[in-house]
Enzyme design. Structure first.
Site, PDB file in Angstrom:
ATOM      1  N   PHE A 141       0.030  -3.525 -11.318  1.00 31.86           N
ATOM      2  CA  PHE A 141       1.103  -4.061 -10.489  1.00 31.86           C
ATOM      3  C   PHE A 141       0.854  -3.633  -9.049  1.00 31.86           C
ATOM      4  O   PHE A 141       0.900  -2.446  -8.726  1.00 31.86           O
ATOM      5  CB  PHE A 141       2.499  -3.598 -10.926  1.00 31.86           C
ATOM      6  CG  PHE A 141       3.566  -4.245 -10.074  1.00 31.86           C
ATOM      7  CD1 PHE A 141       4.041  -5.505 -10.374  1.00 31.86           C
ATOM      8  CD2 PHE A 141       4.029  -3.621  -8.922  1.00 31.86           C
ATOM      9  CE1 PHE A 141       4.972  -6.139  -9.550  1.00 31.86           C
ATOM     10  CE2 PHE A 141       4.956  -4.249  -8.089  1.00 31.86           C
ATOM     11  CZ  PHE A 141       5.437  -5.507  -8.411  1.00 31.86           C
ATOM     12  N   ASP A 226      -3.916   2.775  -5.100  1.00 32.35           N
ATOM     13  CA  ASP A 226      -2.547   2.321  -4.827  1.00 32.35           C
ATOM     14  C   ASP A 226      -1.603   3.415  -5.321  1.00 32.35           C
ATOM     15  O   ASP A 226      -1.290   3.507  -6.496  1.00 32.35           O
ATOM     16  CB  ASP A 226      -2.275   0.989  -5.531  1.00 32.35           C
ATOM     17  CG  ASP A 226      -0.861   0.468  -5.252  1.00 32.35           C
ATOM     18  OD1 ASP A 226      -0.021   1.250  -4.766  1.00 32.35           O
ATOM     19  OD2 ASP A 226      -0.600  -0.710  -5.551  1.00 32.35           O
ATOM     20  N   LYS A 255       7.109   2.690  -0.756  1.00 32.21           N
ATOM     21  CA  LYS A 255       8.281   3.210  -1.442  1.00 32.21           C
ATOM     22  C   LYS A 255       8.843   4.494  -0.824  1.00 32.21           C
ATOM     23  O   LYS A 255       9.536   4.426   0.168  1.00 32.21           O
ATOM     24  CB  LYS A 255       7.948   3.359  -2.932  1.00 32.21           C
ATOM     25  CG  LYS A 255       7.694   2.000  -3.575  1.00 32.21           C
ATOM     26  CD  LYS A 255       7.967   1.939  -5.050  1.00 32.21           C
ATOM     27  CE  LYS A 255       8.081   0.498  -5.521  1.00 32.21           C
ATOM     28  NZ  LYS A 255       6.875  -0.114  -6.051  1.00 32.21           N
TER      29      LYS A 255
HETATM   30  C1  LIG Z   1       6.241  -1.355  -5.827  1.00 31.41           C
HETATM   31  C2  LIG Z   1       4.761  -1.385  -5.825  1.00 31.41           C
HETATM   32  C3  LIG Z   1       4.041  -2.246  -4.980  1.00 31.41           C
HETATM   33  C4  LIG Z   1       4.715  -3.278  -4.098  1.00 31.41           C
HETATM   34  O1  LIG Z   1       5.622  -2.731  -3.222  1.00 31.41           O
HETATM   35  P1  LIG Z   1       6.764  -3.657  -2.544  1.00 31.41           P
HETATM   36  O2  LIG Z   1       7.377  -2.762  -1.517  1.00 31.41           O
HETATM   37  O3  LIG Z   1       7.712  -4.035  -3.628  1.00 31.41           O
HETATM   38  O4  LIG Z   1       6.073  -4.843  -1.969  1.00 31.41           O
HETATM   39  C5  LIG Z   1       2.663  -2.160  -4.990  1.00 31.41           C
HETATM   40  N1  LIG Z   1       2.027  -1.287  -5.787  1.00 31.41           N
HETATM   41  C6  LIG Z   1       2.668  -0.462  -6.614  1.00 31.41           C
HETATM   42  C7  LIG Z   1       1.903   0.497  -7.464  1.00 31.41           C
HETATM   43  C8  LIG Z   1       4.064  -0.487  -6.681  1.00 31.41           C
HETATM   44  O5  LIG Z   1       4.710   0.316  -7.521  1.00 31.41           O
END
Ligand SMILES: *Cc1c(COP(=O)(O)O)cnc(C)c1O
Length: 400
Positions: A141, A226, A255
């Site tokens: 994700f 990520d 986040k």
């Molecule tokens: C939440 C998330 C994203 C995307 O972040 P948004 O602020 O919702 O665009 C990307 N990578 C990971 C691992 C995430 O948990």
């Protein structure tokens, strides 16, 4: 109709149905607790998917935001502003890197990393124009843009959004052999989550991140981690990669970087990588704005002391010990995770993840299910041990 029913009906009438929220309408929040429009209190065991690592209404972060609100909130990057340099320098130092490229949302950080890796591939590695490829993991994700869903393996996230962006190769998460086979001379990056959050808090097999590091170094490929959900204290370390003593080439943060106050994301890497950008080649109107920098700088300052990481380690050990007992008693099928972060597979005879979440809500605990009968537990790192125990008591009660 109750106030709750009324507000939910109105929201359903006037907003796109791209979410299916639990039937609770929050009106205020403090620390690990939220209060709904009827005055009922709930323990927040999701923490905005880790965007609220420091809790709701964190005093230091709210003060930093208020102070900045009274001075200047937006300049655009057409001009310098006086919070930018310190934010970038301190975040880079926290990451052990040289440069920061600030954006707003996580998806924008991932998009920026895709652009960075491709440009680096053409300018530095010497990949022939138009051929750069990026290897990603199945069940990833990374966000919701058209390019990012192009390399998702989740049919819900992808369907009807084609034509898809080419240039991505998907390998099973945790499988080093498959990764080795997928890397070619045209590969510019391996992009993975060190722990797959949305997939159910999947921790890769021991040695995997080390293996990714060695392979990417040998083959001249960027390792892009990520850490948007796994980073900034959640797992008991500043970065989940630290659990294997691994330093990737590129960190993606989001986040919690915005302290639950404003959206802030960043790509962090050395000058050899982020130095590929020239003026005009990438940007964002809001990226690196004064309010974002003021809040995120306070987040960085809070992480510099290690106290939140320590807290996540201690409370995490307790959480996993308690969940381990539940697994031992057969009420849950499997528990995964690190620090104050757990994916819990419930025996499907107790209901779907959604049904369990609704039952927990009735008992004053808010969690979010992922696929099937899995729920994830990720309370704010500021939660007290007593509150955590109370939340776990409610889970035990729901499982009978
Ligand atoms: C939440 C998330 C994203 C995307 O972040 P948004 O602020 O919702 O665009 C990307 N990578 C990971 C691992 C995430 O948990």
């Amino acid at each position: 109709m109750t106030a709750t029913e009324d507000l939910i009906a109105s929201a359903e009438a006037h907003s796109a149905h791209n979410y299916h929220p639990l039937p609770v309408v929050v009106a205020s929040a403090e620390g690990a607790w939220m209060t709904d429009v009827e005055g009922r209190r709930y323990l927040d065991m999701l923490a905005g998917y880790s965007a609220l690592n420091f809790g709701h209404g964190n005093q230091r972060l709210i003060e930093a935001a208020k102070e900045q609100l009274g001075r200047v909130t937006l300049t655009s990057r057409a001009f310098h502003h006086d919070r930018f340099a310190e934010f970038c320098a301190r975040l880079a130092r926290l990451c052990g890197k040289e440069m920061v490229l600030p954006m707003n949302t996580g998806a924008e950080a991932v998009e920026t990393a895709v652009k960075t890796a491709r440009k680096w591939g053409y300018r530095v590695k010497g990949v022939p124009e138009g051929r750069a490829r990026i290897v990603v993991a199945a069940n990833n994700f990374h966000g919701r843009t058209t390019t990012i869903v192009s390399f998702s393996t989740d049919p819900e996230a992808r369907a009807d959004y084609g034509p898809y962006t080419p240039g991505f190769d998907i390998v099973p998460f945790g499988d080093l052999g498959a990764l080795r086979d997928a890397v070619t001379e045209d590969t510019v990056a391996v992009l993975i989550e060190p722990i797959q959050g949305e997939a159910g808090v999947l921790v890769p097999p021991p040695g995997y991140l080390q293996g990714v590091r060695e392979l990417t170094r040998e083959r001249g490929v960027l390792f892009v981690a990520d850490e948007i959900q796994s980073g900034l204290g959640r797992t008991g370390r500043t970065f989940a990669c630290e659990h294997e003593d691994v330093v990737p080439d590129v960190y993606l943060l989001g986040k919690a970087l915005g302290g639950g106050v404003v959206p802030v994301s960043a790509v962090v890497a050395d000058a050899e990588v982020l130095g590929v950008f020239r003026p005009g080649e990438h940007g964002s109107t809001f990226g690196g704005n004064p309010l974002a920098c003021a809040v995120a700088l306070e987040v960085v300052a809070m992480l510099e002391t290690g106290e939140f990481q320590q807290r996540a380690t201690e409370l995490g050990e307790h959480l996993h010990a308690e969940l381990g007992l539940l697994a031992g008693s057969g009420k849950v099928v499997a528990v995964r995770g690190r620090g104050l972060w757990a994916g819990v597979d419930i025996d499907p005879s107790h209901g779907t993840g959604r049904e369990i979440s609704e039952k927990l809500m009735e008992r004053g605990v808010l969690v979010k299910d992922t696929h099937g009968s899995t729920i994830r537990i990720a309370p704010p790192l500021v939660i007290s041990k007593e509150d955590l125990d109370w939340g776990l008591d409610q889970l035990r009660s729901v499982l009978g």
